[in-house]
Design a protein around this motif. Structure first.
Motif, PDB file in Angstrom:
ATOM      1  N   GLN A 137      -5.636  40.317 -18.282  1.00 30.70           N
ATOM      2  CA  GLN A 137      -4.286  40.932 -18.185  1.00 30.70           C
ATOM      3  C   GLN A 137      -3.568  40.632 -19.244  1.00 30.70           C
ATOM      4  OE1 GLN A 137      -3.548  43.064 -15.240  1.00 30.70           O
ATOM      5  NE2 GLN A 137      -2.566  43.853 -16.846  1.00 30.70           N
ATOM      6  N   ARG A 138      -3.894  39.512 -20.015  1.00 26.74           N
ATOM      7  CA  ARG A 138      -2.876  39.317 -21.271  1.00 26.74           C
ATOM      8  C   ARG A 138      -3.524  40.159 -22.342  1.00 26.74           C
ATOM      9  NH1 ARG A 138      -1.668  33.220 -23.642  1.00 26.74           N
ATOM     10  NH2 ARG A 138      -0.393  33.952 -25.423  1.00 26.74           N
ATOM     11  N   THR A 195      -9.663  47.996 -25.141  1.00 29.02           N
ATOM     12  CA  THR A 195     -10.007  49.330 -24.779  1.00 29.02           C
ATOM     13  C   THR A 195     -10.751  49.519 -23.349  1.00 29.02           C
ATOM     14  OG1 THR A 195      -9.822  50.023 -27.010  1.00 29.02           O
ATOM     15  CG2 THR A 195     -10.967  51.711 -25.614  1.00 29.02           C
ATOM     16  N   LEU A 196     -11.753  48.553 -23.366  1.00 29.02           N
ATOM     17  CA  LEU A 196     -12.774  48.569 -22.159  1.00 29.02           C
ATOM     18  C   LEU A 196     -12.008  47.904 -21.118  1.00 29.02           C
ATOM     19  CD1 LEU A 196     -16.127  46.824 -23.425  1.00 29.02           C
ATOM     20  CD2 LEU A 196     -15.769  49.245 -22.563  1.00 29.02           C
ATOM     21  N   LEU A 197     -11.026  46.930 -20.995  1.00 25.16           N
ATOM     22  CA  LEU A 197     -10.212  46.505 -20.139  1.00 25.16           C
ATOM     23  C   LEU A 197      -9.352  47.226 -19.602  1.00 25.16           C
ATOM     24  CD1 LEU A 197      -9.774  42.724 -21.195  1.00 25.16           C
ATOM     25  CD2 LEU A 197     -11.469  43.578 -19.359  1.00 25.16           C
ATOM     26  N   GLN A 228     -10.136  34.452 -15.136  1.00 26.53           N
ATOM     27  CA  GLN A 228     -10.543  35.640 -16.037  1.00 26.53           C
ATOM     28  C   GLN A 228      -9.462  36.814 -15.710  1.00 26.53           C
ATOM     29  OE1 GLN A 228     -14.613  36.738 -15.660  1.00 26.53           O
ATOM     30  NE2 GLN A 228     -14.220  38.894 -15.656  1.00 26.53           N
ATOM     31  N   LYS A 229      -8.870  36.655 -14.762  1.00 25.70           N
ATOM     32  CA  LYS A 229      -7.931  37.969 -14.202  1.00 25.70           C
ATOM     33  C   LYS A 229      -6.896  37.731 -15.140  1.00 25.70           C
ATOM     34  CE  LYS A 229      -5.442  40.127 -10.505  1.00 25.70           C
ATOM     35  NZ  LYS A 229      -4.998  39.910  -9.089  1.00 25.70           N
ATOM     36  N   THR A 233     -16.028  40.475 -20.886  1.00 25.22           N
ATOM     37  CA  THR A 233     -15.099  39.566 -21.019  1.00 25.22           C
ATOM     38  C   THR A 233     -15.613  38.069 -21.103  1.00 25.22           C
ATOM     39  OG1 THR A 233     -13.570  40.777 -19.477  1.00 25.22           O
ATOM     40  CG2 THR A 233     -13.173  38.477 -19.810  1.00 25.22           C
ATOM     41  N   ASP A 234     -16.597  37.710 -20.566  1.00 27.20           N
ATOM     42  CA  ASP A 234     -17.305  36.421 -20.429  1.00 27.20           C
ATOM     43  C   ASP A 234     -17.384  35.894 -21.915  1.00 27.20           C
ATOM     44  OD1 ASP A 234     -18.324  35.983 -17.552  1.00 27.20           O
ATOM     45  OD2 ASP A 234     -18.861  37.932 -17.944  1.00 27.20           O
TER      46      ASP A 234
END
Length: 299
Positions: free
Chosen positions: A109-110, A77-79, A104-105, A87-88
């Motif tokens: 995306q996944r 939801t955050l992404l 990370q990108k 994310t870290d």
């Protein structure tokens, strides 16, 4: 002279930088740390502690707070709201478990596109929102601390039990990160002003605390609106207040800057409940700041 507003923060930043105890910490980065500090911010005039000596991405902080209030614990939801600050931790867990050094990108995306992948790798465990809205009691019931707080503020505003917290000992081991801003206590004055005291056990002074000031202020505005009160003071109390070693130069850079006049935050809509706020309900006016200062998060 009593220093107010952002000057308090800068004095604390300088004190930790020059007098902090050198420590080896969980992340391995190392810190300078002091134990016990307090900052007070007056929200009654509309001003909010969004720092001006560096650009603070205040919408990200508000979106995070709104996410906490949903009770969700998955970063998907955050992404999807373009918030990447959590994310870290799941990324590190994925890399350690699979050996795949995904960027990370690509990982984010996944998570966004693949619900099954997000369910397996995007969950943070029973972090803030779970404890705030769905605390599991020994009786098998779930307890909504936020709803209980709002009800008490309406019915018994002189109570000394108006608080919520996230330090659920039984769940700590399953959390990606135990709660740093862990206790919020509220107080109503005889002038119907809502005060908040936030206790933060661990404060990353350069990166974390500025976001916590914004999130707590936004929450205070929402709760005040829902209970027919006006915002009063936000009192921030830090336990282990620290600067990471890789943040020292950035702190010195920030200390060279002069604060601007604080901005004002307003709610442009009165939703029917605490669960109905959206980022577009918040407007920040008169925000003039120095440029952003980049620094790495210690995981």
């Amino acid at each position: 002279m009593i220093r107010l507003g952002e000057y308090q923060y800068l004095e604390l930043l300088d004190y930790v930088l020059t007098h902090g105890d050198e420590r080896v910490d969980r992340t391995g980065v190392g810190t300078r740390s002091i134990f016990g500090s307090m900052l007070r911010f007056d929200l009654s005039d509309g001003n909010v502690p969004v720092l001006t000596t560096k650009r603070v991405y205040w919408k990200t902080a508000v979106k995070e707070m709104l996410w906490f209030l949903t009770g969700e614990t998955n970063i998907q939801t955050l992404l999807r709201s373009n918030v990447t600050i959590w994310t870290d931790w799941p990324l590190a867990r994925y890399r350690n478990a699979t050996g795949e050094q995904v960027t990370q990108k690509d990982f984010e995306q996944r998570i966004i596109n693949d619900d099954a992948f997000a369910q397996q790798w995007g969950d943070l465990g029973p972090v803030y929102g779970k404890q705030w809205r769905r605390w599991a009691g020994p009786d098998g019931k779930q307890y909504d601390q936020i709803a209980g707080l709002i009800e008490t503020l309406k019915l018994n505003p002189t109570s000394r039990r108006m608080l919520f917290h996230g330090w659920n000992v039984a769940d700590i081991g399953d959390m990606a990160l135990p709660p740093c801003h862990m206790v919020y206590q509220y107080h109503v004055t005889s002038q119907n002003r809502l005060n908040c005291l936030l206790y933060q056990r661990s404060a990353d002074l350069l990166l974390g605390a500025p976001f916590n000031f914004v999130g707590a202020s936004a929450l205070q505005l929402m709760i005040a609106q829902q209970t027919g009160l006006s915002p009063g003071e936000l009192v921030w109390v830090g336990g282990d207040v620290h600067l990471y070693r890789n943040h020292f130069d950035q702190a010195r850079q920030q200390l060279e800057r002069e604060p601007q006049h604080p901005p004002q935050m307003k709610l442009v809509r009165h939703p029917g409940s605490i669960d109905e706020y959206h980022i577009d309900d918040f407007v920040l006016e008169n925000y003039a700041s120095h440029p952003a200062i980049r620094a790495e998060v210690a995981v």
